[in-house]
Motif scaffolding. Structure first.
Motif, PDB file in Angstrom:
ATOM      1  N   PRO A 300       0.836  -1.214   0.000  1.00 10.92           N
ATOM      2  CA  PRO A 300       0.000   0.000   0.000  1.00 10.92           C
ATOM      3  C   PRO A 300       0.872   1.267   0.000  1.00 10.92           C
ATOM      4  CG  PRO A 300      -0.595  -1.512   1.803  1.00 10.92           C
ATOM      5  CD  PRO A 300       0.699  -1.995   1.226  1.00 10.92           C
ATOM      6  N   GLU A 301       0.254   2.384  -0.312  1.00  8.71           N
ATOM      7  CA  GLU A 301       0.968   3.673  -0.285  1.00  8.71           C
ATOM      8  C   GLU A 301       1.517   3.917   1.124  1.00  8.71           C
ATOM      9  OE1 GLU A 301      -1.575   7.146  -0.499  1.00  8.71           O
ATOM     10  OE2 GLU A 301      -0.136   8.167  -1.781  1.00  8.71           O
ATOM     11  N   MET A 302       2.773   4.329   1.209  1.00  7.37           N
ATOM     12  CA  MET A 302       3.427   4.545   2.503  1.00  7.37           C
ATOM     13  C   MET A 302       3.284   6.022   2.917  1.00  7.37           C
ATOM     14  SD  MET A 302       4.726   1.895   3.974  1.00  7.37           S
ATOM     15  CE  MET A 302       3.593   0.644   3.414  1.00  7.37           C
ATOM     16  N   PRO A 303       3.432   6.303   4.228  1.00  7.82           N
ATOM     17  CA  PRO A 303       3.185   7.675   4.699  1.00  7.82           C
ATOM     18  C   PRO A 303       3.999   8.744   3.973  1.00  7.82           C
ATOM     19  CG  PRO A 303       4.149   6.282   6.440  1.00  7.82           C
ATOM     20  CD  PRO A 303       3.737   5.384   5.335  1.00  7.82           C
ATOM     21  N   ARG A 304       5.255   8.430   3.664  1.00  6.72           N
ATOM     22  CA  ARG A 304       6.079   9.457   3.035  1.00  6.72           C
ATOM     23  C   ARG A 304       5.548   9.832   1.649  1.00  6.72           C
ATOM     24  NH1 ARG A 304      12.500   9.914   2.540  1.00  6.72           N
ATOM     25  NH2 ARG A 304      12.443   8.568   4.342  1.00  6.72           N
ATOM     26  N   GLU A 305       5.151   8.814   0.865  1.00  6.10           N
ATOM     27  CA  GLU A 305       4.598   9.110  -0.469  1.00  6.10           C
ATOM     28  C   GLU A 305       3.269   9.846  -0.342  1.00  6.10           C
ATOM     29  OE1 GLU A 305       5.684   5.312  -0.378  1.00  6.10           O
ATOM     30  OE2 GLU A 305       7.460   6.599  -0.471  1.00  6.10           O
ATOM     31  N   ARG A 306       2.500   9.418   0.665  1.00  5.46           N
ATOM     32  CA  ARG A 306       1.195  10.054   0.828  1.00  5.46           C
ATOM     33  C   ARG A 306       1.347  11.534   1.177  1.00  5.46           C
ATOM     34  NH1 ARG A 306      -3.936   7.759   4.330  1.00  5.46           N
ATOM     35  NH2 ARG A 306      -5.488   8.574   2.892  1.00  5.46           N
ATOM     36  N   SER A 307       2.339  11.833   1.999  1.00  4.95           N
ATOM     37  CA  SER A 307       2.555  13.225   2.391  1.00  4.95           C
ATOM     38  C   SER A 307       2.874  14.083   1.160  1.00  4.95           C
ATOM     39  CB  SER A 307       3.697  13.306   3.409  1.00  4.95           C
ATOM     40  OG  SER A 307       3.970  14.649   3.711  1.00  4.95           O
ATOM     41  N   LEU A 316      -1.237  21.600   0.690  1.00  5.68           N
ATOM     42  CA  LEU A 316      -0.887  21.686   2.112  1.00  5.68           C
ATOM     43  C   LEU A 316       0.616  21.956   2.265  1.00  5.68           C
ATOM     44  CD1 LEU A 316      -2.863  18.619   3.512  1.00  5.68           C
ATOM     45  CD2 LEU A 316      -3.525  21.022   3.647  1.00  5.68           C
ATOM     46  N   SER A 317       0.978  22.507   3.406  1.00  9.87           N
ATOM     47  CA  SER A 317       2.403  22.709   3.696  1.00  9.87           C
ATOM     48  C   SER A 317       3.021  21.357   4.061  1.00  9.87           C
ATOM     49  CB  SER A 317       2.565  23.669   4.865  1.00  9.87           C
ATOM     50  OG  SER A 317       2.097  23.057   6.054  1.00  9.87           O
ATOM     51  N   GLU A 318       4.357  21.305   4.037  1.00 10.14           N
ATOM     52  CA  GLU A 318       5.050  20.064   4.404  1.00 10.14           C
ATOM     53  C   GLU A 318       4.728  19.694   5.850  1.00 10.14           C
ATOM     54  OE1 GLU A 318       9.195  20.079   3.337  1.00 10.14           O
ATOM     55  OE2 GLU A 318       9.627  18.346   4.613  1.00 10.14           O
ATOM     56  N   PHE A 319       4.701  20.696   6.712  1.00  9.68           N
ATOM     57  CA  PHE A 319       4.418  20.469   8.128  1.00  9.68           C
ATOM     58  C   PHE A 319       3.033  19.840   8.295  1.00  9.68           C
ATOM     59  CE2 PHE A 319       2.543  21.871  12.142  1.00  9.68           C
ATOM     60  CZ  PHE A 319       3.508  21.481  13.051  1.00  9.68           C
ATOM     61  N   ASP A 320       2.018  20.450   7.638  1.00  9.64           N
ATOM     62  CA  ASP A 320       0.653  19.941   7.760  1.00  9.64           C
ATOM     63  C   ASP A 320       0.533  18.522   7.212  1.00  9.64           C
ATOM     64  OD1 ASP A 320      -0.427  22.086   9.047  1.00  9.64           O
ATOM     65  OD2 ASP A 320      -1.157  23.076   7.232  1.00  9.64           O
ATOM     66  N   SER A 321       1.078  18.296   6.015  1.00 13.44           N
ATOM     67  CA  SER A 321       0.868  16.985   5.396  1.00 13.44           C
ATOM     68  C   SER A 321       1.631  15.902   6.158  1.00 13.44           C
ATOM     69  CB  SER A 321       1.269  17.008   3.921  1.00 13.44           C
ATOM     70  OG  SER A 321       2.623  17.322   3.781  1.00 13.44           O
ATOM     71  N   ASP A 322       2.832  16.215   6.669  1.00 13.18           N
ATOM     72  CA  ASP A 322       3.577  15.224   7.457  1.00 13.18           C
ATOM     73  C   ASP A 322       2.802  14.824   8.716  1.00 13.18           C
ATOM     74  OD1 ASP A 322       5.599  15.117   5.655  1.00 13.18           O
ATOM     75  OD2 ASP A 322       7.078  16.202   6.860  1.00 13.18           O
ATOM     76  N   ASN A 323       2.195  15.804   9.365  1.00  8.73           N
ATOM     77  CA  ASN A 323       1.411  15.490  10.565  1.00  8.73           C
ATOM     78  C   ASN A 323       0.149  14.718  10.237  1.00  8.73           C
ATOM     79  OD1 ASN A 323       2.903  16.463  12.718  1.00  8.73           O
ATOM     80  ND2 ASN A 323       2.279  18.570  12.304  1.00  8.73           N
ATOM     81  N   LEU A 324      -0.486  15.117   9.156  1.00  9.56           N
ATOM     82  CA  LEU A 324      -1.755  14.523   8.767  1.00  9.56           C
ATOM     83  C   LEU A 324      -1.608  13.032   8.420  1.00  9.56           C
ATOM     84  CD1 LEU A 324      -4.644  15.542   8.419  1.00  9.56           C
ATOM     85  CD2 LEU A 324      -4.099  16.115   6.062  1.00  9.56           C
TER      86      LEU A 324
END
Ligand SMILES: [Zn+2]
Length: 489
Positions: A300-307, A316-324
């Motif tokens: 499945p898609e991994m968090p880093r790719e999803r961000s 979204l900003s990098e900060f927002d998407s990394d947290n999300l």
């Protein structure tokens, strides 16, 4: 520069149960022992009766492959299991089937890394290896381990599949350890191999030292949350001993999470004590490139790719998407929500993210719940944002109704129940506006030089109406009144 003599060196060994497996690692007993009658999920294999023969669970190999790929490790093409010998009631056959990366043995995968971000600094936490092993039984004490008059053994857990992730000693602080575990938990969740919110699904051993001195190993820290605490305590303990000129001993310590201290268990045992030797009852396992490629294709898609994708798709900003993306369920909730309304654009994407990461997450943390434990539906946040943007409720009111929304109530139901409808009666708001101007001559004076001072006046009207004044109408009225007074043009 930090002084060399105080440099902290931490390595972690993280044991994770693969809770999404249906059966145990070497037999067909159910893997899901939670809530079951003690000693009801057992068979000759997982209690180690003489003559019983283990057989590897293929799905466990697939899950381990998924994790190894997600962590960027090198999967060994031929692996076999070892017996780790020790005598203890939690292991009825007196050995644990595990892997060993010496004496001709290999780990499941070598190397790999997780990138963490701390105070906007990136750091790769390098992994030494990951390997598979069986979980021992569960010892149940009456009260605390120190005062219990007896110990019970529940073999339902015996033989459940564990995967162990071993880092190199490259972690320099409890905060780095916390960030590492956060990312690891996220990757495990996205790999769909385990639910680490289950009680007892993780256990961490931590090796801690001050550079140049002997290290201690703190065993059996039973949740990711406790790791940071245990590390903090152990570092202070070691530094204090050094300050008093004492020598540190190489030893194994136990984290007592009730008293929040580490206690010496024994001087460290050495590998030779375990008399590792190959498990002759299991054939070597060959893992070919074709199998690895197939698992990779299905990963499945991994968090880093999803961000990266969320940044692109929702601005979204990098900060927002990394947290999300950290919690997959939260990120799924987000995407379900913002995609359910065609009128949503970048402003609403950001608003939705803020509600989720601030008010909703804070509430979940306080209650120790996950988003799926609530009845909150993404569409309720969509409605909330629309109500605010249409001026039907203020942000302040919106914040107060979040808790009821978690219980599944719609905004209109909540507003009706609370009687917290907006006040849009212009005559009434005009009256409050005039009162506020009379009562706050200094703020009114400020408005001449600073147009932002009007916010303070609007705030006073809000306070008078206990947050129920319509913000748009109130603003228009205050502008009008100040113009009439010649304060602004
Ligand atoms: Zn069994």
């Amino acid at each position: 520069m930090s002084s060399q003599k105080n440099e902290v060196v931490i390595g972690l060994e993280v044991h994770i149960q693969l809770t999404n497996l249906k059966t145990k690692l070497f037999c067909s007993c159910s893997n899901n022992y939670r809530g079951a009658e003690p000693n009801s999920y057992v068979c000759p294999i997982c209690i180690g009766l003489p003559g019983s023969l283990p057989a590897i669970n293929k799905k466990a190999i697939e899950f381990a492959t998924r994790l190894a790929i997600a962590l960027n490790g090198n999967i060994n093409e031929s692996i076999y299991f070892f017996r780790k010998n020790y005598f203890y009631p939690d292991m009825s056959k007196n050995f644990q089937i595990s892997q060993y990366n010496k004496a001709g043995g290999k780990a499941f995968a070598d190397g790999g890394q997780i990138t963490i971000k701390l105070n906007s600094h990136k750091k790769d936490i390098i992994l030494n290896r990951i390997h598979l092993e069986e979980d021992p039984a569960r010892l149940v004490h009456k009260g605390s381990i120190a005062t219990s008059p007896y110990t019970l053994v529940d073999y339902n857990r015996s033989g459940v599949c564990l995967i162990e992730i071993v880092t190199e000693p490259v972690i320099s602080s409890p905060e780095e350890a916390r960030e590492f575990l956060k990312q690891l938990k996220s990757i495990v969740q996205y790999s769909e191999i385990s639910n680490l919110d289950y009680e007892g699904s993780v256990r961490v051993d931590a090796n801690i030292s001050i550079r140049g001195h002997e290290r201690s190993e703190v065993k059996n820290i039973n949740s990711f949350r406790e790791v940071e605490r245990a590390l903090r305590h152990e570092i202070v303990r070691q530094k204090n001993l050094l300050k008093r000129g004492k020598l540190l001993a190489q030893e194994t310590r136990h984290w007592d999470d009730k008293r929040r201290i580490t206690i010496s268990l024994r001087t460290k045992e050495f590998e030779a004590d375990y008399r590792y030797f190959p498990e002759q009852d299991l054939v070597p396992i060959e893992i070919d490139d074709e199998f690895i490629q197939k698992v990779k294709d299905e990963l499945p898609e991994m968090p880093r790719e999803r961000s990266i994708r969320l940044r692109r798709d929702y601005n979204l900003s990098e900060f927002d998407s990394d947290n999300l993306v950290l919690d997959k369920d939260i990120a799924d909730f987000y995407e379900d929500g913002v995609n359910s309304d065609a009128s949503f654009g970048p402003d609403e994407y950001k608003q939705f993210c803020n509600w989720l990461m601030n008010d909703v997450s804070r509430w979940l943390n306080e209650q120790n719940k996950t988003i799926n434990d609530t009845k909150l539906h993404p569409h309720q946040i969509v409605d909330l944002i629309k109500y605010i943007n249409e001026g039907k409720i203020t942000t302040k009111i919106a914040k107060t109704i979040i808790k009821d929304m978690m219980e599944g109530f719609s905004i209109s139901e909540i507003l009706e129940k609370k009687g917290k409808k907006r006040i849009s009666d212009e005559k009434l708001l005009n009256k409050f506006g005039n009162e506020v101007i009379e009562e706050n001559p200094n703020i009114v004076k400020d408005c001449r030089k600073n147009p932002k001072a009007i916010e303070a006046l609007i705030g006073r009207v809000m306070a008078k109406t206990r947050g129920q004044a319509d913000p748009h109408i109130t603003r228009a009225i205050m502008l009008e009144l100040l113009k009439e007074l010649g304060i602004i043009t």
